[in-house]
Design an enzyme around this catalytic site. Structure first.
Site, PDB file in Angstrom:
ATOM      1  N   ASP A 285      53.212  15.657 100.838  1.00 42.30           N
ATOM      2  CA  ASP A 285      54.226  15.031  99.988  1.00 42.30           C
ATOM      3  C   ASP A 285      55.510  14.677 100.704  1.00 42.30           C
ATOM      4  O   ASP A 285      56.375  14.014 100.131  1.00 42.30           O
ATOM      5  CB  ASP A 285      54.563  15.968  98.813  1.00 42.30           C
ATOM      6  CG  ASP A 285      53.418  16.047  97.837  1.00 42.30           C
ATOM      7  OD1 ASP A 285      52.816  15.000  97.580  1.00 42.30           O
ATOM      8  OD2 ASP A 285      53.123  17.148  97.348  1.00 42.30           O
TER       9      ASP A 285
ATOM     10  N   HIS B 158      51.980  20.679  91.271  1.00 39.26           N
ATOM     11  CA  HIS B 158      50.761  20.114  91.851  1.00 39.26           C
ATOM     12  C   HIS B 158      51.021  18.672  92.285  1.00 39.26           C
ATOM     13  O   HIS B 158      51.247  18.425  93.470  1.00 39.26           O
ATOM     14  CB  HIS B 158      49.645  20.225  90.813  1.00 39.26           C
ATOM     15  CG  HIS B 158      48.271  19.945  91.309  1.00 39.26           C
ATOM     16  ND1 HIS B 158      47.962  19.730  92.631  1.00 39.26           N
ATOM     17  CD2 HIS B 158      47.086  19.862  90.640  1.00 39.26           C
ATOM     18  CE1 HIS B 158      46.674  19.510  92.745  1.00 39.26           C
ATOM     19  NE2 HIS B 158      46.110  19.578  91.559  1.00 39.26           N
TER      20      HIS B 158
ATOM     21  N   HIS C  65      52.846  25.173 102.289  1.00 36.93           N
ATOM     22  CA  HIS C  65      51.617  24.954 101.533  1.00 36.93           C
ATOM     23  C   HIS C  65      50.900  26.293 101.394  1.00 36.93           C
ATOM     24  O   HIS C  65      50.949  27.120 102.297  1.00 36.93           O
ATOM     25  CB  HIS C  65      50.715  23.957 102.288  1.00 36.93           C
ATOM     26  CG  HIS C  65      49.639  23.366 101.445  1.00 36.93           C
ATOM     27  ND1 HIS C  65      48.453  23.998 101.221  1.00 36.93           N
ATOM     28  CD2 HIS C  65      49.586  22.196 100.752  1.00 36.93           C
ATOM     29  CE1 HIS C  65      47.704  23.244 100.439  1.00 36.93           C
ATOM     30  NE2 HIS C  65      48.370  22.154 100.134  1.00 36.93           N
TER      31      HIS C  65
END
Ligand code: ACO
Length: 437
Positions: free
Chosen positions: A364, A269, A308
């Site tokens: 990210d 996460h 994702h």
């Protein structure tokens, strides 16, 4: 279309037909309970490990269209908020549902910034941690400890009490985070400076040395504020689900926030941007990219920061962050890993493997590069995420509490264990495969 907004289910076991109403493109799982073979049956359930296709709530806070790469908070596109808003204004929007007027914004900012101090005893908890304790572990424990200082927080059905706890949570998270950081680097704690902005004060609490007043770099202040905006909410992700689920037992919001932060701590996460940095270190040079990508395609590792569960297009947050990286590097100096990241992205986006699987950079891919250039050690990355996500967590927590359809979260299970059996005295038991130590 026959005009009826229902789903027809025929049970081949009994030949019975059921009309299940469809509302908001969903059927209610409880409507399946009427499907039974015998009157004393429990009724039909759905089996959905990891909530892959189950809506656990109705929400009006954030919206994602993963195929189109859209993220909106309360209807406002993330790109517009990133360009025009501040983190505290965005937090107000998430929690209250509307953008504030100037007067509301000033009052809100004042409330948050006058709730930044923490009780002196909290410092003692932080002091008690080992010198190399992970700052996220310290923050999770410290936020849970806040519930023991604010015992009024258990009055979760009192709107005034909820308001106060929200001020405290949004206000104190940066202080807890900064104190955890200062402890891990062995520096004295820096008290909040409420004349600074939310992000500016956080930078001061982190990096102030002996100067009387910390001089905030406005580019870095804005960059951090923007990163907070981008991470503020993301519908029903793992940590938000934890916040709602734990909060549904009517525990105080500090305990629920500690649970949400613990969920965020996990590498699946909040930890992926650290993995991106490790990957870029491993690649080390642009020349090694083709071999690395070949290895990924052959199943040896993943391209971290790509792909994702929801976005099957460019993550809109990644686009904003990529642009931001250039601005930050003008101040901090270019992070040499950026060139590798840019080339890696270019090669991957042209490669059939990634195109076919709709794998694009996620939030990210670039965020870790910026955080590192700003002077954050990698173990602070999830902590930064937790500060930003606190506004989303409390907005979702309050929405859950006020939703008359919500009850304590309590999933069902499919029991596949032993049938009823009689207790066997220890001397008469034999070793089975299952209980071998
Ligand atoms: N690199 C290489 N291949 C990948 C990647 C990747 N990053 N992500 C997915 N794939 C491949 C899978 O191997 C699979 O291929 P196959 O069909 O040949 O088996 C296919 O794409 C589908 O992948 P899934 O694992 O089913 O996708 P899922 O939705 O479960 O996973 C996840 C999403 C976990 C984010 C995944 O893309 C991943 O591991 N990415 C790298 C880690 C990462 O960046 N995580 C951060 C996510 S953003 C956040 O949490 C804030």
């Amino acid at each position: 279309m026959n005009g009826r907004n229902t789903l027809t289910i025929i049970d081949n076991r009994t030949g019975k037909q059921y009309e299940i109403p469809i509302e908001n493109h969903t059927i209610r799982a409880m409507d399946l309970r009427q499907i039974k073979v015998r009157d004393d049956d429990f009724g039909m359930m759905t089996y959905d490990p990891a909530f892959m296709n189950t809506a656990s709530c109705k929400s009006g806070i954030s919206f994602i269209d993963g195929d189109k790469g859209i993220l909106r908070y309360r209807g406002y596109p993330i790109e517009q908020l990133a360009e025009k808003s501040t983190y505290l204004e965005t937090a107000y929007l998430l929690i209250h549902g509307e953008l504030p007027t100037k007067q509301q914004y000033d009052a809100w900012t004042n409330k948050i910034m006058t709730h930044t101090l923490i009780h002196e005893n909290i410092k003692k908890f932080i002091d008690g941690f080992h010198y190399d304790a992970h700052p996220m572990g310290m923050v999770i424990s410290a936020v849970a400890a806040l519930s023991t200082f604010y015992t009024d927080a258990k009055n979760i059905m009192d709107p005034e009490s909820r308001k106060l706890q929200i001020y405290r949570l949004v206000g104190k998270m940066p202080t807890l985070a900064a104190f955890a950081f200062r402890h891990s680097v062995g520096r004295p704690y820096v008290y909040p400076d409420n004349e600074l902005s939310y992000a500016g004060n956080f930078l001061s609490m982190l990096f102030k040395m002996t100067e009387l007043k910390y001089k905030v770099n406005s580019v870095l202040e804005r960059a951090l504020d923007l990163l907070f905006i981008l991470h503020a909410d993301h519908e029903q992700n793992c940590s938000t689900n934890a916040m709602r689920s734990v909060g549904s037992s009517h525990v105080d919001p500090y305990s629920a926030t500690a649970a949400a932060a613990a969920a965020l701590y996990g590498p699946l996460h909040g930890g992926a941007n650290e993995a991106v940095l490790l990957m870029l270190d491993e690649i080390a040079s642009k020349n090694n990219i083709p071999a690395f990508v070949k290895g990924v395609k052959e199943g040896r590792g993943r391209l971290m920061g790509f792909g994702h569960r929801v976005y099957k297009n460019y993550d809109p947050r990644a686009k904003v962050i990529k642009k931001l990286a250039e601005e930050v590097f003008e101040v901090t100096g270019r992070n040499p890993k950026l060139d590798i990241a840019l080339e890696l992205e270019r090669i991957a986006l042209e490669d059939e493997y990634f195109i076919k699987r709709k794998l694009y950079p996620n939030v990210d891919f670039y965020s870790g590069l910026i955080y590192q250039a700003m002077g954050f050690p990698v173990d602070m990355f999830p902590v930064l995420f937790a500060i930003a996500r606190t506004s989303g967590w409390v907005a979702q927590w309050e929405e859950m509490l006020l939703d008359p359809e919500q009850k304590i979260a309590r999933p069902r299970q499919v029991y596949l264990g032993s049938d009823s059996r009689d207790y066997v005295m220890m001397g008469k038991r034999s070793e089975s495969k299952k209980n071998k130590p």
